[in-house]
Enzyme design. Sequence first.
Site, mmCIF file in Angstrom:
data_model
loop_
_atom_site.group_PDB
_atom_site.id
_atom_site.type_symbol
_atom_site.label_atom_id
_atom_site.label_comp_id
_atom_site.label_asym_id
_atom_site.label_seq_id
_atom_site.Cartn_x
_atom_site.Cartn_y
_atom_site.Cartn_z
ATOM 1 N N ARG A 1 -13.430 -2.466 7.723
ATOM 2 C CA ARG A 1 -13.008 -1.797 6.474
ATOM 3 C C ARG A 1 -13.934 -2.266 5.345
ATOM 4 O O ARG A 1 -13.649 -3.254 4.656
ATOM 5 C CB ARG A 1 -11.560 -2.193 6.117
ATOM 6 C CG ARG A 1 -10.526 -1.807 7.136
ATOM 7 C CD ARG A 1 -10.273 -0.301 7.175
ATOM 8 N NE ARG A 1 -9.245 0.025 8.152
ATOM 9 C CZ ARG A 1 -9.465 0.181 9.460
ATOM 10 N NH1 ARG A 1 -10.682 0.036 9.972
ATOM 11 N NH2 ARG A 1 -8.466 0.493 10.272
ATOM 12 N N ASP B 1 -4.014 0.016 16.970
ATOM 13 C CA ASP B 1 -3.173 -1.196 16.987
ATOM 14 C C ASP B 1 -2.172 -1.130 18.142
ATOM 15 O O ASP B 1 -1.921 -2.134 18.820
ATOM 16 C CB ASP B 1 -2.385 -1.336 15.676
ATOM 17 C CG ASP B 1 -3.278 -1.333 14.445
ATOM 18 O OD1 ASP B 1 -4.464 -1.711 14.567
ATOM 19 O OD2 ASP B 1 -2.801 -0.939 13.363
ATOM 20 N N TYR C 1 0.828 -1.206 0.000
ATOM 21 C CA TYR C 1 0.000 0.000 0.000
ATOM 22 C C TYR C 1 0.860 1.251 0.000
ATOM 23 O O TYR C 1 2.012 1.220 0.427
ATOM 24 C CB TYR C 1 -1.008 0.015 1.159
ATOM 25 C CG TYR C 1 -0.443 0.276 2.532
ATOM 26 C CD1 TYR C 1 0.197 -0.729 3.243
ATOM 27 C CD2 TYR C 1 -0.586 1.527 3.134
ATOM 28 C CE1 TYR C 1 0.676 -0.499 4.520
ATOM 29 C CE2 TYR C 1 -0.103 1.766 4.411
ATOM 30 C CZ TYR C 1 0.531 0.755 5.096
ATOM 31 O OH TYR C 1 1.006 0.983 6.357
ATOM 32 N N ASN D 1 -11.924 -3.924 13.522
ATOM 33 C CA ASN D 1 -11.235 -3.138 12.482
ATOM 34 C C ASN D 1 -12.012 -3.109 11.155
ATOM 35 O O ASN D 1 -11.537 -3.631 10.128
ATOM 36 C CB ASN D 1 -9.843 -3.731 12.257
ATOM 37 C CG ASN D 1 -8.763 -2.726 12.603
ATOM 38 O OD1 ASN D 1 -8.980 -1.522 12.520
ATOM 39 N ND2 ASN D 1 -7.611 -3.229 13.010
ATOM 40 N N TRP E 1 -2.633 -2.483 -3.075
ATOM 41 C CA TRP E 1 -2.499 -3.573 -4.036
ATOM 42 C C TRP E 1 -2.364 -4.844 -3.189
ATOM 43 O O TRP E 1 -1.267 -5.196 -2.761
ATOM 44 C CB TRP E 1 -1.243 -3.385 -4.886
ATOM 45 C CG TRP E 1 -1.284 -2.204 -5.796
ATOM 46 C CD1 TRP E 1 -1.654 -2.192 -7.105
ATOM 47 C CD2 TRP E 1 -0.931 -0.842 -5.469
ATOM 48 N NE1 TRP E 1 -1.563 -0.913 -7.617
ATOM 49 C CE2 TRP E 1 -1.132 -0.068 -6.639
ATOM 50 C CE3 TRP E 1 -0.479 -0.200 -4.307
ATOM 51 C CZ2 TRP E 1 -0.889 1.306 -6.671
ATOM 52 C CZ3 TRP E 1 -0.241 1.162 -4.339
ATOM 53 C CH2 TRP E 1 -0.441 1.897 -5.509
HETATM 54 P P1 ADP Z 1 -8.328 3.484 15.963
HETATM 55 O O1 ADP Z 1 -6.960 3.888 15.503
HETATM 56 O O2 ADP Z 1 -8.513 2.002 15.978
HETATM 57 O O3 ADP Z 1 -9.461 4.220 15.314
HETATM 58 P P2 ADP Z 1 -8.699 5.234 18.231
HETATM 59 O O4 ADP Z 1 -8.741 6.401 17.307
HETATM 60 O O5 ADP Z 1 -9.843 5.030 19.127
HETATM 61 O O6 ADP Z 1 -8.402 3.857 17.512
HETATM 62 O O7 ADP Z 1 -7.381 5.404 19.101
HETATM 63 C C1 ADP Z 1 -6.871 4.386 19.916
HETATM 64 C C2 ADP Z 1 -6.216 4.970 21.137
HETATM 65 O O8 ADP Z 1 -5.192 5.889 20.750
HETATM 66 C C3 ADP Z 1 -7.164 5.787 22.002
HETATM 67 O O9 ADP Z 1 -7.847 4.952 22.909
HETATM 68 C C4 ADP Z 1 -6.223 6.755 22.678
HETATM 69 O O10 ADP Z 1 -5.589 6.146 23.786
HETATM 70 C C5 ADP Z 1 -5.166 7.006 21.619
HETATM 71 N N1 ADP Z 1 -5.462 8.216 20.835
HETATM 72 C C6 ADP Z 1 -5.968 8.291 19.587
HETATM 73 N N2 ADP Z 1 -6.116 9.578 19.191
HETATM 74 C C7 ADP Z 1 -5.672 10.335 20.225
HETATM 75 C C8 ADP Z 1 -5.543 11.745 20.459
HETATM 76 N N3 ADP Z 1 -5.921 12.641 19.537
HETATM 77 N N4 ADP Z 1 -5.049 12.144 21.647
HETATM 78 C C9 ADP Z 1 -4.667 11.255 22.590
HETATM 79 N N5 ADP Z 1 -4.746 9.924 22.437
HETATM 80 C C10 ADP Z 1 -5.246 9.457 21.268
#
Ligand code: ADP
Length: 306
Positions: A167, A258, A88, A165, A102
Amino acid sequence: MSRRFLSIGECMVELSQAGDGLLRKGFAGDTFNTAWYARACLAADWSVDYFTALGDDAMSDEMLAFIDTSGIGTSLIRRIRGRTPGLYMINLKNGERSFSYWRDSSAARSLAADPDRLREAVESAAVIYFSGITLAILPHEDAETLLAEVRRAKAAGKLVVFDPNIRPRLWSSYDVMHTTISEGARSSVLVMPSFDDEAAHFGDDSIEATIHRYRALGAVDIVVKNGADGVTLNFAGEQTFVPAEKVKKVVDTTSAGDSFNGAFLARYLEAGDAPAAARFAAKVAARVVSEHGALVVREKLGLDGG
Ligand code: ADP
């Protein structure tokens, strides 16, 4: 019981912009990223193994060497003659990132085509981790094989962990996606969804609704991630909220979820304290979103400070 953490899925070649039209090559993929962070956070007496399939080309060799130098076991990885890894590219336009893939004929699509090998790997592990992406890339019959294996593992008392996850573009239809992801959750002990995906694709109107749906399917424990708004844990019915860490500047949210999963599982396996594991994982994920790329090296994760 063995102290082996087994992650099952697809690692891809990643091409990112390096300026002047040059591309930088890396390796990443959701279940591999989680294995990477689990390895970084787990004690040395745990082994972390990756289960996938690769081809017999030079790029497969390179990926295998990369996985190996990351401290992640490669002995279970199947090599298939004439095949290649998925790829990717991260595109950048006016600061907005988009992805081109891909992966339609990647070797990883055949990871469950050898059921004996899959069974042996699952039987050798105490913890089995897989995702909705793992299920999405498999032919229907092979997804059934994988689900049957993780169900056996759950019945045998192993910790089976699933991140939906979601998609949609990897699935042939919404129906197949809903059914198969629900089956993934039903076959698992711990489910670790991201609320925005669940709201968008299962129509959940609250975190409670997500927890209720997965518990009703048969998951025992649930961790709902909600970006900067923290995580909600429901362990055997007991609910706790753990806030996210404050981040000065969010640089790249790739693999936030992840990394959270890998760090959470590492601590949870050591001490069995889910809220403490979530506080630790929130710190690790905060470091990950403050740096470029999916895989942030151990030295930058601030692990020694706890
Ligand atoms: P995904 O990547 O699966 O969508 P999330 O966006 O919920 O998962 O993010 C996973 C974890 O990463 C959150 O629970 C948090 O701990 C951390 N995280 C993600 N975005 C932020 C942010 N803007 N500020 C602080 N921590 C974050």
